[in-house]
Design a protein around this motif. Structure first.
Motif, PDB file in Angstrom:
ATOM      1  N   SER A  81       0.816  -1.210   0.000  1.00 14.84           N
ATOM      2  CA  SER A  81       0.000   0.000   0.000  1.00 14.84           C
ATOM      3  C   SER A  81       0.846   1.254   0.000  1.00 14.84           C
ATOM      4  O   SER A  81       2.032   1.231   0.313  1.00 14.84           O
ATOM      5  N   GLN A  82       0.213   2.365  -0.348  1.00 15.62           N
ATOM      6  CA  GLN A  82       0.893   3.662  -0.390  1.00 15.62           C
ATOM      7  C   GLN A  82       1.433   4.012   0.989  1.00 15.62           C
ATOM      8  O   GLN A  82       2.445   4.669   1.125  1.00 15.62           O
ATOM      9  N   LYS A  83       0.745   3.530   2.020  1.00 11.40           N
ATOM     10  CA  LYS A  83       1.124   3.886   3.375  1.00 11.40           C
ATOM     11  C   LYS A  83       2.204   2.983   3.946  1.00 11.40           C
ATOM     12  O   LYS A  83       2.658   3.192   5.060  1.00 11.40           O
ATOM     13  N   ALA A  84       2.604   1.981   3.174  1.00 14.72           N
ATOM     14  CA  ALA A  84       3.531   0.986   3.707  1.00 14.72           C
ATOM     15  C   ALA A  84       4.768   1.631   4.325  1.00 14.72           C
ATOM     16  O   ALA A  84       5.286   1.158   5.322  1.00 14.72           O
ATOM     17  N   ASN A  85       5.220   2.737   3.750  1.00 13.13           N
ATOM     18  CA  ASN A  85       6.437   3.331   4.302  1.00 13.13           C
ATOM     19  C   ASN A  85       6.168   4.410   5.347  1.00 13.13           C
ATOM     20  O   ASN A  85       7.055   5.119   5.753  1.00 13.13           O
ATOM     21  N   SER A  86       4.915   4.519   5.774  1.00 15.70           N
ATOM     22  CA  SER A  86       4.661   5.423   6.898  1.00 15.70           C
ATOM     23  C   SER A  86       4.136   4.633   8.098  1.00 15.70           C
ATOM     24  O   SER A  86       3.414   5.140   8.926  1.00 15.70           O
ATOM     25  N   PRO A  92       8.954  -2.960  17.013  1.00 12.18           N
ATOM     26  CA  PRO A  92      10.052  -3.874  17.312  1.00 12.18           C
ATOM     27  C   PRO A  92       9.895  -5.228  16.637  1.00 12.18           C
ATOM     28  O   PRO A  92       9.568  -6.211  17.288  1.00 12.18           O
ATOM     29  N   ALA A  93      10.119  -5.279  15.332  1.00 12.43           N
ATOM     30  CA  ALA A  93      10.052  -6.564  14.642  1.00 12.43           C
ATOM     31  C   ALA A  93      11.236  -6.676  13.701  1.00 12.43           C
ATOM     32  O   ALA A  93      11.690  -5.675  13.143  1.00 12.43           O
ATOM     33  N   THR A  94      11.757  -7.887  13.526  1.00 13.53           N
ATOM     34  CA  THR A  94      12.834  -8.062  12.567  1.00 13.53           C
ATOM     35  C   THR A  94      12.248  -8.151  11.161  1.00 13.53           C
ATOM     36  O   THR A  94      11.057  -8.413  10.977  1.00 13.53           O
ATOM     37  N   VAL A  95      13.125  -7.926  10.187  1.00 13.49           N
ATOM     38  CA  VAL A  95      12.741  -8.062   8.788  1.00 13.49           C
ATOM     39  C   VAL A  95      12.125  -9.445   8.552  1.00 13.49           C
ATOM     40  O   VAL A  95      11.092  -9.578   7.895  1.00 13.49           O
ATOM     41  N   PHE A  96      12.749 -10.460   9.132  1.00  9.27           N
ATOM     42  CA  PHE A  96      12.242 -11.825   8.975  1.00  9.27           C
ATOM     43  C   PHE A  96      10.799 -11.933   9.478  1.00  9.27           C
ATOM     44  O   PHE A  96       9.925 -12.480   8.797  1.00  9.27           O
ATOM     45  N   GLU A  97      10.558 -11.386  10.663  1.00  8.07           N
ATOM     46  CA  GLU A  97       9.210 -11.467  11.242  1.00  8.07           C
ATOM     47  C   GLU A  97       8.181 -10.748  10.366  1.00  8.07           C
ATOM     48  O   GLU A  97       7.054 -11.231  10.188  1.00  8.07           O
ATOM     49  N   ARG A 136      17.727  -7.826  10.986  1.00  6.56           N
ATOM     50  CA  ARG A 136      17.688  -6.434  11.439  1.00  6.56           C
ATOM     51  C   ARG A 136      16.275  -6.062  11.883  1.00  6.56           C
ATOM     52  O   ARG A 136      15.299  -6.594  11.380  1.00  6.56           O
ATOM     53  N   ASN A 137      16.187  -5.103  12.774  1.00  7.78           N
ATOM     54  CA  ASN A 137      14.879  -4.536  13.073  1.00  7.78           C
ATOM     55  C   ASN A 137      14.430  -3.677  11.893  1.00  7.78           C
ATOM     56  O   ASN A 137      15.237  -2.952  11.304  1.00  7.78           O
ATOM     57  N   ILE A 138      13.145  -3.761  11.573  1.00  6.34           N
ATOM     58  CA  ILE A 138      12.628  -3.094  10.378  1.00  6.34           C
ATOM     59  C   ILE A 138      12.866  -1.579  10.415  1.00  6.34           C
ATOM     60  O   ILE A 138      13.129  -0.946   9.394  1.00  6.34           O
ATOM     61  N   GLY A 139      12.812  -0.997  11.617  1.00  8.07           N
ATOM     62  CA  GLY A 139      12.994   0.447  11.749  1.00  8.07           C
ATOM     63  C   GLY A 139      14.401   0.923  11.441  1.00  8.07           C
ATOM     64  O   GLY A 139      14.630   2.108  11.243  1.00  8.07           O
ATOM     65  N   GLU A 140      15.372  -0.021  11.388  1.00  7.02           N
ATOM     66  CA  GLU A 140      16.761   0.373  11.142  1.00  7.02           C
ATOM     67  C   GLU A 140      17.093   0.467   9.655  1.00  7.02           C
ATOM     68  O   GLU A 140      18.229   0.733   9.296  1.00  7.02           O
ATOM     69  N   LEU A 141      16.083   0.209   8.787  1.00  7.42           N
ATOM     70  CA  LEU A 141      16.362   0.211   7.353  1.00  7.42           C
ATOM     71  C   LEU A 141      15.970   1.548   6.720  1.00  7.42           C
ATOM     72  O   LEU A 141      15.167   2.294   7.268  1.00  7.42           O
ATOM     73  N   GLY A 144      13.800   2.825   1.087  1.00  8.26           N
ATOM     74  CA  GLY A 144      13.820   1.925  -0.058  1.00  8.26           C
ATOM     75  C   GLY A 144      13.955   0.466   0.362  1.00  8.26           C
ATOM     76  O   GLY A 144      13.320  -0.421  -0.200  1.00  8.26           O
ATOM     77  N   GLN A 145      14.786   0.236   1.379  1.00  9.56           N
ATOM     78  CA  GLN A 145      14.968  -1.128   1.882  1.00  9.56           C
ATOM     79  C   GLN A 145      13.678  -1.636   2.508  1.00  9.56           C
ATOM     80  O   GLN A 145      13.282  -2.791   2.310  1.00  9.56           O
ATOM     81  N   GLN A 146      13.000  -0.745   3.239  1.00  6.70           N
ATOM     82  CA  GLN A 146      11.727  -1.141   3.844  1.00  6.70           C
ATOM     83  C   GLN A 146      10.718  -1.516   2.762  1.00  6.70           C
ATOM     84  O   GLN A 146      10.007  -2.515   2.875  1.00  6.70           O
ATOM     85  N   GLN A 147      10.703  -0.728   1.710  1.00  6.66           N
ATOM     86  CA  GLN A 147       9.769  -1.002   0.622  1.00  6.66           C
ATOM     87  C   GLN A 147      10.036  -2.376   0.007  1.00  6.66           C
ATOM     88  O   GLN A 147       9.121  -3.126  -0.303  1.00  6.66           O
ATOM     89  N   ARG A 148      11.315  -2.740  -0.132  1.00  2.48           N
ATOM     90  CA  ARG A 148      11.665  -4.069  -0.645  1.00  2.48           C
ATOM     91  C   ARG A 148      11.176  -5.155   0.301  1.00  2.48           C
ATOM     92  O   ARG A 148      10.711  -6.210  -0.128  1.00  2.48           O
TER      93      ARG A 148
END
Ligand code: ADP
Ligand code: MG
Lengths: 257, 289
Positions: A81-86, A92-97, A136-141, A144-148
Motif C-alpha cells: 500500500s501507499q502507506k507501507a512506508n509510513s 520492534p520486529a525483525t525483517v524476517f518477522e 535487522r529490526n525493520i525500523g533500522e532500514l 527503499g529497503q523497507q519497501q523491498r
C-alpha cells in the motif's frame, strides 16, 4: 491471453463527488502496467476497489475471471500500500518477522510457522535483494529497503498479481532505478503480473509493458485514432517503443451521470 | 519471607497471583503499546473501578449479595467498557482516540457516584485502588489462573494474526483475515487481565504494569518475540520484587511494583545509550587505525 483483471463501467464516489467515472480496464496475464495520474485522481481508490477494500456503486470487477464478490483466492494477489512506508518505524520486529507475517492468511487460523516456511521467507528476501538484512529490526532500514521488505512480504504467499501503490515515495533518487530493475526481474523471471501506481514515468519507460492514464476517467484524450497516433509518436518518445496504452473508454469521454 | 510463603496462605495467594499477572499484563501490553493503544488500559481500569464500587455498594445493601467477590462485577464492567470503546471507535472513525477519554471519564463518574452512595472510602476500596498483599483470596487466585490459561492459549493460537494486525492493520484487512473478530477477542482479553490485575497492583497502576516493562524492552530487544520475552521478564521482576519490598516495608504493593518497573526502564534507557556510545567509540577507534 487471459485477463487477470477485467473492469467494466466502474463508478465510485466516497461522498457526493464522483472519484472514478466509467472505468474500463483489462490487464493481461504477465503484463507490467503502470497507472499514472495527478494527485487525487483516484489511483489509490481504484486499487482499493480491485482489492475489495471498497465496494463500487456501479460496474463490475473480475479477478482471474471471477466476479469480485465471489472471488476467494486473495492470496493470489499481493498488495503493497501507499502507506507501507509510513508505518510505525519504531515497531520492534525483525525483517524476517515482517516478511513471515505475509504467510498469515495462507497458513490459516490456528496454524504455526514451521521450518519450511523459513525457507520461503528467505527466498522472498533473496528475490528483493534483502536476504542479508533478515535479522535487522525493520525500523533500522532506509525507506527503499523497507519497501523491498514489504514486497517480499507480499511475495511469500506466491501471488500471481502484485499491486503497488507509489512504492518509490520513500526511496532515494539514486536507488529508484535499481528498485524498478528488481520489479522488472520479478515480472520477467517469476512471471508475476505487476500493477503499479507511480509518478516516475521517465524511469519506468523501458520496464513496463502498458501504461494507463487516470484522472477520474481512464482516458487518452480523444478518438482511438488520435490515441493510436499519440501512442506512435509521443508515447514512443516518452515511454520507450514497446509500450501501449490500454483502457477501453467506449464512450470516448462522453460524460455519464 | 521465603518461609512466610510456605506458612501463610495469603502470601502464597499473593505470590502465585503475582507470577501470573507478571506474565499476563506485559504480554498483552506489548500488543497494546505497539498499536499505540496504551490509554485503553487506563480507561478500562477506571471502568473496572466503577464495577468494584458498584459491587461493594450492592454487597452492603443487598443481603443476598453479601460476600460477593468484587472481581466479578469488575470484570463485567471492564468487558462492557471495552465493547463500548470499540463501538465509539466505529462512530468516531477519524477521532478514534476520543473513545478513550469518553470511557475513562464515564468510568470515573460512575465510580465516584457508587463510592459516595456507599458512604465513601473504606479500607476495602483502598486495597483495590493501590493493591494489597493480604487481600488476595483462593477464589481470586483460581479466577486469575483460569484467565491466564485462557489468555495465553488465545495469544499462542492467534499469534500471527495479532502480529499482523498490530504491525499493519490495513494489510491485515486486505489479506482477508478476520481482523475485526480478532481485535474484538483481543480487547476483551485486555479487559479481563485488567480486572484480574487490580488485586495486586491496584486499579490506578494496572496500566503501568502493561506499559512500563514494554517501554523498557523496546529499547533493548531485537524483534517482536524478544520484545515479548523481555517485557514478561521485566514485568516478573517488578511484580515479585515489588511484592517482597511491599511485604517487608508494609507498603501498598502497587507503588513498589510500579517504581521497580520505572527503575528498570531508566536502566534500560541508560544501558542503550551506553551501548550506542561504545559502538561509536569502537568505530572511531577502528577508523583511526
Ligand atoms: N476515505 C475517503 N473519504 C472521502 N474522500 C476520499 C477518501 N479517500 C480519498 N478520497 C478522495 O478521493 C479522491 C481520490 O483519492 P485517491 O484515490 O487517494 O487519489 P490518488 O491516489 O490518485 O492520489 C481525492 O479527491 C480524495 O480527496
Ligand atoms: Mg494515492
Amino acid at each position: 491471453m487471459q485477463s487477470i483483471i477485467e473492469i467494466k463501467h466502474l463508478f465510485y464516489r466516497y461522498e457526493k463527488d464522483t472519484v472514478l467515472e466509467n472505468i474500463n480496464l483489462s490487464i493481461p496475464d504477465g503484463s507490467f502496467l503502470a497507472i499514472v495520474g495527478p494527485n487525487g485522481s483516484g489511483k489509490s481508490t481504484l486499487l482499493k476497489l480491485i482489492l475489495g477494500l471498497l465496494k463500487p456503486q456501479k460496474g463490475e470487477i473480475f479477478l482471474f475471471g471471477q466476479e469480485i464478490s465471489k472471488f476467494k483466492a486473495w492470496q493470489q494477489i499481493g498488495y503493497v500500500s501507499q502507506k507501507a512506508n509510513s508505518f510505525n518505524t519504531g515497531f520492534p520486529a525483525t525483517v524476517f518477522e515482517v516478511v513471515a507475517s505475509g504467510l498469515t492468511k495462507k497458513l490459516g487460523m490456528f496454524k504455526f510457522f514451521k521450518k519450511e516456511h523459513s525457507r520461503i521467507v528467505l527466498d522472498a528476501l533473496d528475490a528483493v535483494g534483502m536476504k542479508n538484512f533478515h535479522n535487522r529490526n525493520i525500523g533500522e532500514l532506509s525507506g527503499g529497503q523497507q519497501q523491498r521488505v514489504f514486497i517480499a512480504r507480499a511475495l511469500v504467499s506466491e501471488p500471481k498479481l502484485l499491486i503497488l501503490d507509489e512504492p518509490t515515495v520513500g526511496v532515494d533518487a539514486e536507488n529508484v532505478n535499481a528498485f524498478y530493475q528488481m520489479l522488472n526481474d520479478l515480472n520477467k523471471n517469476r512471471g508475476i503480473t505487476l500493477l503499479l501506481v507511480t509518478h516516475d514515468i521517465g524511469t519506468i519507460s523501458d520496464k513496463v509493458t502498458h501504461v494507463a492514464c487516470l484522472n477520474k476517467n481512464m482516458h487518452f484524450h480523444g478518438e482511438t485514432s488520435e490515441f493510436e497516433q499519440l501512442k506512435k509518436e509521443d508515447m514512443s518518445k516518452v515511454y520507450g517503443h514497446d509500450v501501449h496504452l490500454i483502457a477501453h473508454n467506449h464512450d470516448h469521454g462522453g460524460v455519464l451521470k | 519471607m521465603i518461609q512466610g510463603i510456605f506458612h501463610y496462605e495469603f502470601l502464597q495467594n499473593a505470590f502465585l497471583t503475582g507470577i501470573l499477572i507478571g506474565i499476563l499484563a506485559p504480554l498483552l501490553g506489548v500488543f497494546i503499546v505497539v498499536r499505540r493503544l496504551s490509554l485503553i488500559a487506563d480507561a478500562l481500569s477506571h471502568v473496572t473501578l466503577a464495577g468494584i464500587a458498584a459491587s461493594l455498594l450492592l454487597e452492603r445493601n443487598v443481603a443476598a449479595l453479601a460476600g460477593l467477590n468484587p472481581l466479578y462485577l469488575g470484570m463485567v464492567f471492564s468487558v462492557g467498557g471495552s465493547l463500548f470503546i470499540e463501538k465509539l471507535r466505529g462512530v468516531y472513525k477519524h477521532y478514534q482516540e476520543l473513545a478513550i477519554p469518553i470511557i475513562l471519564s464515564s468510568g470515573i463518574g460512575l465510580g465516584v457516584i457508587f463510592i459516595s452512595l456507599a458512604n465513601g472510602f473504606n479500607t476495602d476500596l483502598f486495597s483495590y485502588l493501590f493493591g494489597s498483599v493480604s487481600a488476595v483470596s483462593r477464589t481470586d487466585l483460581l479466577v486469575i489462573f483460569i484467565i491466564s490459561i485462557l489468555v495465553i492459549t488465545v495469544i499462542i493460537l492467534l499469534y500471527k494474526e495479532l502480529f499482523l494486525l498490530s504491525f499493519d492493520e490495513e494489510h491485515a484487512k486486505a489479506s482477508g483475515i478476520a481482523a475485526k473478530s480478532i481485535h474484538f477477542i483481543f480487547i476483551v482479553m485486555v479487559a479481563l487481565v485488567i480486572a484480574a490485575s487490580m488485586r495486586i497492583v491496584g486499579i490506578l497502576l494496572v496500566s503501568s504494569l502493561m506499559t512500563l516493562p514494554v517501554a523498557a524492552s523496546i529499547r533493548l530487544a531485537k524483534g517482536f518475540k524478544q520484545t515479548i520475552f523481555l517485557s514478561v521478564l521485566f514485568g516478573e521482576i517488578s511484580v515479585l520484587g515489588g511484592l517482597f519490598t511491599a511485604y517487608y516495608l508494609d507498603l501498598a504493593p502497587g507503588g513498589t511494583i510500579v517504581m521497580l518497573a520505572v527503575l528498570i526502564l531508566v536502566i534500560a534507557i541508560f544501558y542503550k545509550k551506553l551501548i550506542i556510545k561504545k559502538h561509536v567509540l569502537s568505530e572511531v577507534e577502528s577508523s583511526e587505525r
